[in-house]
Design a protein around this motif. Structure first.
Motif, PDB file in Angstrom:
ATOM      1  N   UNK A 125      19.769 -18.121  33.432  1.00 17.85           N
ATOM      2  CA  UNK A 125      19.503 -17.621  32.085  1.00 17.85           C
ATOM      3  C   UNK A 125      18.139 -16.937  32.152  1.00 17.85           C
ATOM      4  N   UNK A 126      18.047 -15.701  31.677  1.00 18.16           N
ATOM      5  CA  UNK A 126      16.789 -14.962  31.729  1.00 18.16           C
ATOM      6  C   UNK A 126      16.455 -14.451  30.334  1.00 18.16           C
ATOM      7  N   UNK A 127      15.193 -14.578  29.969  1.00 15.67           N
ATOM      8  CA  UNK A 127      14.699 -14.007  28.716  1.00 15.67           C
ATOM      9  C   UNK A 127      13.431 -13.217  29.037  1.00 15.67           C
ATOM     10  N   UNK A 128      13.387 -11.951  28.638  1.00 15.46           N
ATOM     11  CA  UNK A 128      12.218 -11.107  28.864  1.00 15.46           C
ATOM     12  C   UNK A 128      11.375 -11.047  27.600  1.00 15.46           C
ATOM     13  N   UNK A 148      11.121 -15.473  31.222  1.00 16.49           N
ATOM     14  CA  UNK A 148      11.457 -16.886  31.316  1.00 16.49           C
ATOM     15  C   UNK A 148      12.792 -16.965  32.035  1.00 16.49           C
ATOM     16  N   UNK A 149      12.859 -17.779  33.075  1.00 15.07           N
ATOM     17  CA  UNK A 149      14.136 -18.008  33.746  1.00 15.07           C
ATOM     18  C   UNK A 149      14.453 -19.502  33.692  1.00 15.07           C
ATOM     19  N   UNK A 150      15.714 -19.791  33.489  1.00 20.38           N
ATOM     20  CA  UNK A 150      16.214 -21.160  33.512  1.00 20.38           C
ATOM     21  C   UNK A 150      17.402 -21.152  34.465  1.00 20.38           C
ATOM     22  N   UNK A 151      17.295 -21.910  35.553  1.00 16.70           N
ATOM     23  CA  UNK A 151      18.359 -21.955  36.559  1.00 16.70           C
ATOM     24  C   UNK A 151      18.972 -23.343  36.610  1.00 16.70           C
ATOM     25  N   UNK A 152      20.264 -23.407  36.438  1.00 14.22           N
ATOM     26  CA  UNK A 152      21.014 -24.631  36.637  1.00 14.22           C
ATOM     27  C   UNK A 152      21.672 -24.510  38.001  1.00 14.22           C
ATOM     28  N   UNK A 153      21.295 -25.357  38.952  1.00  9.36           N
ATOM     29  CA  UNK A 153      21.891 -25.359  40.287  1.00  9.36           C
ATOM     30  C   UNK A 153      22.960 -26.450  40.280  1.00  9.36           C
ATOM     31  N   UNK A 154      24.211 -26.042  40.480  1.00 12.90           N
ATOM     32  CA  UNK A 154      25.357 -26.928  40.299  1.00 12.90           C
ATOM     33  C   UNK A 154      26.136 -27.021  41.608  1.00 12.90           C
ATOM     34  N   UNK A 155      26.490 -28.247  42.020  1.00 11.24           N
ATOM     35  CA  UNK A 155      27.205 -28.417  43.278  1.00 11.24           C
ATOM     36  C   UNK A 155      28.702 -28.130  43.116  1.00 11.24           C
ATOM     37  N   UNK A 156      29.439 -28.207  44.213  1.00 11.74           N
ATOM     38  CA  UNK A 156      30.868 -27.880  44.200  1.00 11.74           C
ATOM     39  C   UNK A 156      31.680 -28.779  43.280  1.00 11.74           C
ATOM     40  N   UNK A 157      31.195 -29.976  43.003  1.00 15.98           N
ATOM     41  CA  UNK A 157      31.900 -30.898  42.122  1.00 15.98           C
ATOM     42  C   UNK A 157      31.554 -30.685  40.648  1.00 15.98           C
ATOM     43  N   UNK A 158      30.724 -29.681  40.358  1.00 19.83           N
ATOM     44  CA  UNK A 158      30.332 -29.395  38.976  1.00 19.83           C
ATOM     45  C   UNK A 158      29.200 -30.259  38.458  1.00 19.83           C
ATOM     46  N   UNK A 159      28.507 -30.962  39.353  1.00 17.47           N
ATOM     47  CA  UNK A 159      27.402 -31.852  38.971  1.00 17.47           C
ATOM     48  C   UNK A 159      26.061 -31.139  39.145  1.00 17.47           C
ATOM     49  N   UNK A 160      25.102 -31.503  38.300  1.00 19.31           N
ATOM     50  CA  UNK A 160      23.790 -30.867  38.365  1.00 19.31           C
ATOM     51  C   UNK A 160      23.033 -31.325  39.603  1.00 19.31           C
ATOM     52  N   UNK A 161      22.675 -30.378  40.433  1.00 18.15           N
ATOM     53  CA  UNK A 161      21.872 -30.612  41.617  1.00 18.15           C
ATOM     54  C   UNK A 161      20.399 -30.543  41.227  1.00 18.15           C
ATOM     55  N   UNK A 162      20.022 -29.445  40.568  1.00 20.73           N
ATOM     56  CA  UNK A 162      18.639 -29.272  40.127  1.00 20.73           C
ATOM     57  C   UNK A 162      18.595 -28.259  38.992  1.00 20.73           C
ATOM     58  N   UNK A 163      17.443 -28.206  38.378  1.00 16.93           N
ATOM     59  CA  UNK A 163      17.209 -27.326  37.239  1.00 16.93           C
ATOM     60  C   UNK A 163      15.797 -26.791  37.366  1.00 16.93           C
ATOM     61  N   UNK A 168      21.542 -24.072  26.127  1.00 16.41           N
ATOM     62  CA  UNK A 168      20.212 -23.572  26.460  1.00 16.41           C
ATOM     63  C   UNK A 168      20.162 -22.053  26.353  1.00 16.41           C
ATOM     64  N   UNK A 169      21.248 -21.399  26.709  1.00 17.49           N
ATOM     65  CA  UNK A 169      21.313 -19.935  26.616  1.00 17.49           C
ATOM     66  C   UNK A 169      21.102 -19.484  25.177  1.00 17.49           C
ATOM     67  N   UNK A 170      21.730 -20.151  24.235  1.00  9.03           N
ATOM     68  CA  UNK A 170      21.566 -19.743  22.834  1.00  9.03           C
ATOM     69  C   UNK A 170      20.149 -20.034  22.344  1.00  9.03           C
ATOM     70  N   UNK A 171      19.555 -21.136  22.794  1.00  7.56           N
ATOM     71  CA  UNK A 171      18.171 -21.447  22.396  1.00  7.56           C
ATOM     72  C   UNK A 171      17.192 -20.448  23.001  1.00  7.56           C
ATOM     73  N   UNK A 172      17.444 -20.030  24.234  1.00 10.70           N
ATOM     74  CA  UNK A 172      16.529 -19.108  24.913  1.00 10.70           C
ATOM     75  C   UNK A 172      16.618 -17.697  24.350  1.00 10.70           C
ATOM     76  N   UNK A 173      17.620 -17.425  23.526  1.00 12.84           N
ATOM     77  CA  UNK A 173      17.748 -16.084  22.957  1.00 12.84           C
ATOM     78  C   UNK A 173      16.911 -15.921  21.683  1.00 12.84           C
TER      79      UNK A 173
END
Length: 159
Positions: free
Chosen positions: A24-27, A34-49, A122-127
């Motif tokens: 998610x990017x907001x200029x 501002x960048x917000x990255x959700x890193x998600x593994x193959x099982x759909x679980x959050x790896x990192x943010x 988060x995308x809607x909040x960051x807009x």
């Protein structure tokens, strides 16, 4: 929810080193973002943010902050935290070249299990642009995770 839910929610996800990077990017202006990255593994679980953005102190006065959250599914978490049963996240805050780490308990496993649901929110909040957007995003993440002691993070973000 899975990666398709992130994509259907308007978030761009790409495959990178065995995980999905949903961004998610907001200029603000020409040079700030501002960048917000959700890193998600193959099982759909959050790896990192990762949240990277400016915190404004006054007109023309800002500091760039990088806020990282690593879960039990992250190799970085497992390299730092040993003999821990989960229920904790590793938080790194990098501000003015100084890196600090905290191991914090959280109470919302759904955030880890269904990250796309929260990424779409988060995308809607960051807009909604504002000078305190980076702080609002970080605080919303901590509230969504149900982290008990957000004061520690607030103190570290006052760099």
């Amino acid at each position: 929810m899975n990666i398709e839910d992130c994509i259907e929610g308007g978030i761009k996800c790409s495959r990178y080193s065995g995980v999905f990077d949903c961004l998610i990017v907001h200029f603000w202006f020409h040079e700030l973002e501002l960048t917000v990255e959700f890193i998600i593994n193959n099982d759909g679980l959050l790896n990192s943010l990762i949240v990277d953005g400016p915190i404004f102190r006054g007109p023309g006065n800002y500091v760039q902050v990088r806020f990282e959250v690593y879960t039990k599914y992250s190799s970085i978490y497992n390299n730092v935290v040993r003999n821990k049963e989960g229920g904790d996240i590793l938080v790194r805050i990098i501000c003015r070249g100084v890196r600090r780490e905290l191991l914090m308990s959280y109470g919302n496993e759904d955030f880890i299990d269904n990250p796309c649901k929260y990424a779409v929110e988060m995308r809607s909040k960051a807009s909604s642009p504002s000078d305190d957007l980076t702080l609002r995003v970080i605080n919303d993440i901590m509230r969504s995770l149900k982290v008990v002691s957000t004061e520690q993070v607030s103190d570290l973000l006052s760099c």
